[in-house]
Design an enzyme around this catalytic site. Structure first.
Site, PDB file in Angstrom:
ATOM      1  N   GLY A   1     -33.556 -15.925 -16.916  1.00  0.00           N
ATOM      2  CA  GLY A   1     -33.098 -15.814 -15.531  1.00  0.00           C
ATOM      3  C   GLY A   1     -32.395 -17.068 -15.051  1.00  0.00           C
ATOM      4  O   GLY A   1     -32.586 -17.505 -13.914  1.00  0.00           O
TER       5      GLY A   1
ATOM      6  N   SER B   1     -29.176 -17.609 -14.512  1.00  0.00           N
ATOM      7  CA  SER B   1     -27.821 -17.434 -13.977  1.00  0.00           C
ATOM      8  C   SER B   1     -27.731 -17.629 -12.476  1.00  0.00           C
ATOM      9  O   SER B   1     -26.632 -17.682 -11.919  1.00  0.00           O
ATOM     10  CB  SER B   1     -27.296 -16.036 -14.340  1.00  0.00           C
ATOM     11  OG  SER B   1     -28.111 -15.033 -13.754  1.00  0.00           O
ATOM     12  N   SER B   2     -28.876 -17.745 -11.786  1.00  0.00           N
ATOM     13  CA  SER B   2     -28.846 -17.918 -10.338  1.00  0.00           C
ATOM     14  C   SER B   2     -30.169 -18.516  -9.863  1.00  0.00           C
ATOM     15  O   SER B   2     -31.134 -18.613 -10.622  1.00  0.00           O
ATOM     16  CB  SER B   2     -28.602 -16.575  -9.634  1.00  0.00           C
ATOM     17  OG  SER B   2     -29.665 -15.675  -9.907  1.00  0.00           O
ATOM     18  N   GLY B   3     -30.205 -18.921  -8.588  1.00  0.00           N
ATOM     19  CA  GLY B   3     -31.428 -19.365  -7.953  1.00  0.00           C
ATOM     20  C   GLY B   3     -32.119 -20.527  -8.646  1.00  0.00           C
ATOM     21  O   GLY B   3     -31.481 -21.477  -9.105  1.00  0.00           O
TER      22      GLY B   3
ATOM     23  N   ASP C   1     -31.879  -8.887 -22.176  1.00  0.00           N
ATOM     24  CA  ASP C   1     -32.714  -8.156 -21.232  1.00  0.00           C
ATOM     25  C   ASP C   1     -34.169  -8.408 -21.605  1.00  0.00           C
ATOM     26  O   ASP C   1     -34.629  -7.999 -22.675  1.00  0.00           O
ATOM     27  CB  ASP C   1     -32.385  -6.662 -21.320  1.00  0.00           C
ATOM     28  CG  ASP C   1     -33.197  -5.827 -20.341  1.00  0.00           C
ATOM     29  OD1 ASP C   1     -34.082  -6.370 -19.659  1.00  0.00           O
ATOM     30  OD2 ASP C   1     -32.940  -4.605 -20.263  1.00  0.00           O
TER      31      ASP C   1
ATOM     32  N   TYR D   1     -45.875  -7.317  -6.430  1.00  0.00           N
ATOM     33  CA  TYR D   1     -45.307  -8.637  -6.735  1.00  0.00           C
ATOM     34  C   TYR D   1     -46.428  -9.663  -6.837  1.00  0.00           C
ATOM     35  O   TYR D   1     -46.494 -10.436  -7.805  1.00  0.00           O
ATOM     36  CB  TYR D   1     -44.314  -9.054  -5.648  1.00  0.00           C
ATOM     37  CG  TYR D   1     -43.801 -10.464  -5.813  1.00  0.00           C
ATOM     38  CD1 TYR D   1     -42.815 -10.759  -6.750  1.00  0.00           C
ATOM     39  CD2 TYR D   1     -44.320 -11.508  -5.050  1.00  0.00           C
ATOM     40  CE1 TYR D   1     -42.348 -12.057  -6.915  1.00  0.00           C
ATOM     41  CE2 TYR D   1     -43.864 -12.800  -5.204  1.00  0.00           C
ATOM     42  CZ  TYR D   1     -42.877 -13.065  -6.140  1.00  0.00           C
ATOM     43  OH  TYR D   1     -42.435 -14.365  -6.312  1.00  0.00           O
ATOM     44  N   SER D   2     -47.337  -9.676  -5.862  1.00  0.00           N
ATOM     45  CA  SER D   2     -48.461 -10.620  -5.877  1.00  0.00           C
ATOM     46  C   SER D   2     -49.318 -10.434  -7.122  1.00  0.00           C
ATOM     47  O   SER D   2     -49.728 -11.417  -7.765  1.00  0.00           O
ATOM     48  CB  SER D   2     -49.321 -10.429  -4.620  1.00  0.00           C
ATOM     49  OG  SER D   2     -48.581 -10.650  -3.445  1.00  0.00           O
ATOM     50  N   ALA D   3     -49.580  -9.179  -7.470  1.00  0.00           N
ATOM     51  CA  ALA D   3     -50.415  -8.903  -8.646  1.00  0.00           C
ATOM     52  C   ALA D   3     -49.735  -9.355  -9.937  1.00  0.00           C
ATOM     53  O   ALA D   3     -50.395  -9.860 -10.858  1.00  0.00           O
ATOM     54  CB  ALA D   3     -50.733  -7.410  -8.714  1.00  0.00           C
ATOM     55  N   SER D   4     -48.410  -9.200 -10.010  1.00  0.00           N
ATOM     56  CA  SER D   4     -47.698  -9.643 -11.216  1.00  0.00           C
ATOM     57  C   SER D   4     -47.781 -11.154 -11.372  1.00  0.00           C
ATOM     58  O   SER D   4     -47.907 -11.682 -12.478  1.00  0.00           O
ATOM     59  CB  SER D   4     -46.234  -9.184 -11.181  1.00  0.00           C
ATOM     60  OG  SER D   4     -45.466  -9.901 -10.231  1.00  0.00           O
ATOM     61  N   LYS D   5     -47.740 -11.879 -10.248  1.00  0.00           N
ATOM     62  CA  LYS D   5     -47.819 -13.340 -10.300  1.00  0.00           C
ATOM     63  C   LYS D   5     -49.252 -13.808 -10.571  1.00  0.00           C
ATOM     64  O   LYS D   5     -49.466 -14.810 -11.271  1.00  0.00           O
ATOM     65  CB  LYS D   5     -47.295 -13.947  -8.997  1.00  0.00           C
ATOM     66  CG  LYS D   5     -45.804 -13.695  -8.765  1.00  0.00           C
ATOM     67  CD  LYS D   5     -44.944 -14.280  -9.888  1.00  0.00           C
ATOM     68  CE  LYS D   5     -43.464 -14.161  -9.606  1.00  0.00           C
ATOM     69  NZ  LYS D   5     -42.621 -14.764 -10.663  1.00  0.00           N
TER      70      LYS D   5
ATOM     71  N   THR E   1     -33.224 -18.651  -1.664  1.00  0.00           N
ATOM     72  CA  THR E   1     -32.358 -18.219  -2.773  1.00  0.00           C
ATOM     73  C   THR E   1     -31.916 -16.782  -2.547  1.00  0.00           C
ATOM     74  O   THR E   1     -32.297 -16.142  -1.560  1.00  0.00           O
ATOM     75  CB  THR E   1     -33.090 -18.292  -4.132  1.00  0.00           C
ATOM     76  OG1 THR E   1     -34.113 -17.287  -4.149  1.00  0.00           O
ATOM     77  CG2 THR E   1     -33.704 -19.655  -4.375  1.00  0.00           C
TER      78      THR E   1
END
Length: 263
Positions: A9, A11-13, A48, A140-144, A175
């Site tokens: 990842g 390419s940005s941010g 990917d 999202y929280s659970a993935s982190k 971002t």
């Protein structure tokens, strides 16, 4: 010997700013992303992270070119928001496939080379949401949170081989991540408008958050450290919040989060 960094990842941010900072610090940087965007001093690999073969091909290419990978930075990720009740399982699975299993794939591909070399550093980009889960951004929280647990266990597995693993937990960052969030608004009526209020507040916080350069500088410092601890939060206020999450009773912590993001 030239130090080789592989970042996902990039390419940005945060990924782009970290890649640029590492290039300026004298590292040779390879970045994996789906977007074929060229940046000076950064070698782009189209890939990917949701594909086993794509990740393995990218790692094989770096090894063929350089013979080694000194640092792996797992940065790729995105966010979804919505009420749990109205979030379809396929969307939740995709959230984990990118944020968590994408990271797992790159570690699977890189770790044999680091283990044989007897050295290496892996830095996983997590989030404060991994320690303080945010309502209406549950998956999202659970993935982190999964990244944090994975990082701590993984660090102990590879410690005897000269490999160190840590996770960085940024808070609100200014971002393109905010605009890229996949928002499901179905269910806002049933939840009394709380869904949209919660996401809007989070996005206001993000737009007023830290610049990604601050995280990039922090990651560069981590690479230079002789040894690392498993988890890092960035900036004093976020360190305080994470510390609070460890010492406050869970009921009190969840009540505070409710007042901020779910009322």
């Amino acid at each position: 010997m030239e130090k080789i960094v592989l970042i996902t990842g990039g390419s940005s941010g945060i990924g782009l700013k970290t890649s640029a900072a590492l290039n300026q610090a004298g590292y040779k940087v390879y970045e994996i992303s789906r977007r074929d965007v060229k940046h000076p001093g950064i070698i782009h690999i189209s890939g990917d992270i949701t594909s086993d073969s794509s990740v393995q091909d990218a790692v094989n290419y770096v090894i063929e070119q350089e013979g080694h990978i000194d640092v792996l930075i797992n940065n790729a990720g995105f966010g979804i928001s919505g009420a749990i009740e109205f979030t379809d399982i396929a969307s939740a699975q995709r959230q984990f496939d990118v944020n968590f299993f994408g990271l797992v794939r790159t570690c699977h591909a890189v770790i044999p080379y680091m283990r044989k070399a007897g050295k290496g550093r892996i830095i996983n980009v997590s989030s404060v949401a991994g320690s303080i889960p945010i309502p209406f951004q549950t998956f999202y929280s659970a993935s982190k949170a999964s990244i944090n647990s994975y990082t701590m266990a993984f660090a102990n597995e590879v410690r005897p081989y000269g490999i160190s693993v840590c996770a960085v937990m940024p808070g609100d960052i200014r971002t393109g991540f905010t605009a890229a969030r996949e928002k499901e608004i179905i269910g806002d009526f049933e939840y009394g408008g709380r869904l949209l209020r919660s996401v809007e507040k989070m996005e206001r916080d993000e737009k007023g958050g830290m610049e990604p350069e601050a995280i990039a500088k922090f990651i560069v410092r981590l690479i230079h450290k002789k040894s690392v601890k498993p988890l890092y939060s960035v900036r004093l206020d976020y360190r305080f919040f994470v510390m609070l999450s460890r010492f406050l009773p869970v009921r009190a912590l969840n009540w505070l989060v409710y007042q901020l993001y779910a009322k």
